[in-house]
Design a protein around this motif. Sequence first.
Motif, mmCIF file in Angstrom:
data_model
loop_
_atom_site.group_PDB
_atom_site.id
_atom_site.type_symbol
_atom_site.label_atom_id
_atom_site.label_comp_id
_atom_site.label_asym_id
_atom_site.label_seq_id
_atom_site.Cartn_x
_atom_site.Cartn_y
_atom_site.Cartn_z
ATOM 1 N N GLU A 3 5.228 6.521 -3.376
ATOM 2 C CA GLU A 3 5.184 5.056 -3.428
ATOM 3 C C GLU A 3 4.522 4.484 -2.173
ATOM 4 O OE1 GLU A 3 8.141 7.007 -5.633
ATOM 5 O OE2 GLU A 3 8.198 6.778 -3.458
ATOM 6 N N ILE A 4 4.563 5.240 -1.085
ATOM 7 C CA ILE A 4 3.958 4.785 0.163
ATOM 8 C C ILE A 4 2.441 4.730 0.023
ATOM 9 C CG2 ILE A 4 3.678 5.305 2.621
ATOM 10 C CD1 ILE A 4 6.247 7.027 2.347
ATOM 11 N N PHE A 5 1.893 5.628 -0.734
ATOM 12 C CA PHE A 5 0.438 5.795 -0.850
ATOM 13 C C PHE A 5 -0.108 4.718 -1.773
ATOM 14 C CE2 PHE A 5 -3.074 8.608 0.088
ATOM 15 C CZ PHE A 5 -3.980 8.378 -0.944
ATOM 16 N N ASP A 6 -0.287 3.514 -1.214
ATOM 17 C CA ASP A 6 -0.774 2.402 -2.042
ATOM 18 C C ASP A 6 -2.294 2.282 -1.902
ATOM 19 O OD1 ASP A 6 0.539 -0.027 0.350
ATOM 20 O OD2 ASP A 6 -1.263 1.211 0.428
ATOM 21 N N ASP A 7 -2.827 1.149 -2.353
ATOM 22 C CA ASP A 7 -4.283 0.984 -2.391
ATOM 23 C C ASP A 7 -4.923 0.964 -1.008
ATOM 24 O OD1 ASP A 7 -4.168 -1.320 -5.222
ATOM 25 O OD2 ASP A 7 -4.093 0.877 -5.086
ATOM 26 N N GLN A 8 -4.118 0.842 0.023
ATOM 27 C CA GLN A 8 -4.654 0.884 1.378
ATOM 28 C C GLN A 8 -5.080 2.284 1.787
ATOM 29 O OE1 GLN A 8 -5.353 -2.155 2.418
ATOM 30 N NE2 GLN A 8 -3.991 -2.323 4.164
ATOM 31 N N PHE A 9 -4.555 3.285 1.086
ATOM 32 C CA PHE A 9 -4.795 4.668 1.440
ATOM 33 C C PHE A 9 -5.787 5.307 0.466
ATOM 34 C CE2 PHE A 9 -1.531 5.422 4.636
ATOM 35 C CZ PHE A 9 -0.591 4.426 4.370
ATOM 36 N N SER A 10 -6.573 6.221 0.970
ATOM 37 C CA SER A 10 -7.407 7.045 0.103
ATOM 38 C C SER A 10 -7.608 8.391 0.787
ATOM 39 C CB SER A 10 -8.754 6.388 -0.193
ATOM 40 O OG SER A 10 -9.493 6.204 0.997
ATOM 41 N N VAL A 11 -7.864 9.399 -0.031
ATOM 42 C CA VAL A 11 -8.140 10.730 0.493
ATOM 43 C C VAL A 11 -9.455 11.216 -0.093
ATOM 44 C CG1 VAL A 11 -5.776 11.449 0.996
ATOM 45 C CG2 VAL A 11 -6.708 11.781 -1.303
ATOM 46 N N GLU A 12 -10.067 12.120 0.667
ATOM 47 C CA GLU A 12 -11.364 12.619 0.243
ATOM 48 C C GLU A 12 -11.583 13.999 0.822
ATOM 49 O OE1 GLU A 12 -15.729 10.494 -0.114
ATOM 50 O OE2 GLU A 12 -14.713 10.433 1.813
#
Lengths: 115, 114
Positions: B59-68
């Motif tokens: 739930e912490i990983f919202d739209d502010q976060f991304s991984v690549e």
Amino acid sequence: KNQVEQSPQSLIILEGKNCTLQCNYTVSPFSNLRWYKQDTGRGPVSLTIMTFSENTKSNGRYTATLDADTKQSSLHITASQLSDSASYICVVSAWTTSGTYKYIFGTGTRLKVLA
Amino acid sequence: EPEVTQTPSHQVTQMGQEVILRCVPISNHLYFYWYRQILGQKVEFLVSFYNNEISEKSEIFDDQFSVERPDGSNFTLKIRSTKLEDSAMYFCASSERGSLDEQFFGPGTRLTVL
């Protein structure tokens, strides 16, 4: 709600003594349980991983037990050394509906071994 | 012995700025993870990544976060517009075969948002 509770919060023992740390969880559906050692300011290091069918697993002086019926685990440290001073973290993996996993961490037990 | 590396070790940024945290997993590992630990609190799972896509996120990983995984070796976590509460230690981990396998953690990046 998926939760992992650890006790005690902190523990001080003398070098050479044994100790046992406790972990109770309410995670479902259960996949596996891990114990990690985390030195201050460092990343966790894996000690043991146990699945549902495993009751005990050892890694040197560390022995973990798992009772999946009562949802309890313990980590026993034998003949403690000064280098055992660290936080010990219990982590339970839960299956998700999409077939992947979530990882629920306990708050850890901070162990201090004194000379 | 192979290990997970992370850069930088400490990042200071102003609120609202974008940050990219970098990780180099162990070379033959296929599963990658990000965790965070707010000072004095427990470690929290953020995201797992396999086969160039997110496997699971919290739930912490919202739209502010991304991984690549921009190339064959790096694995990055981007925070688009940092908030004060993003201040934490961010750990990258990798494993060879997935959930039943041992995860190897990097040394962490301490992110301070001012």
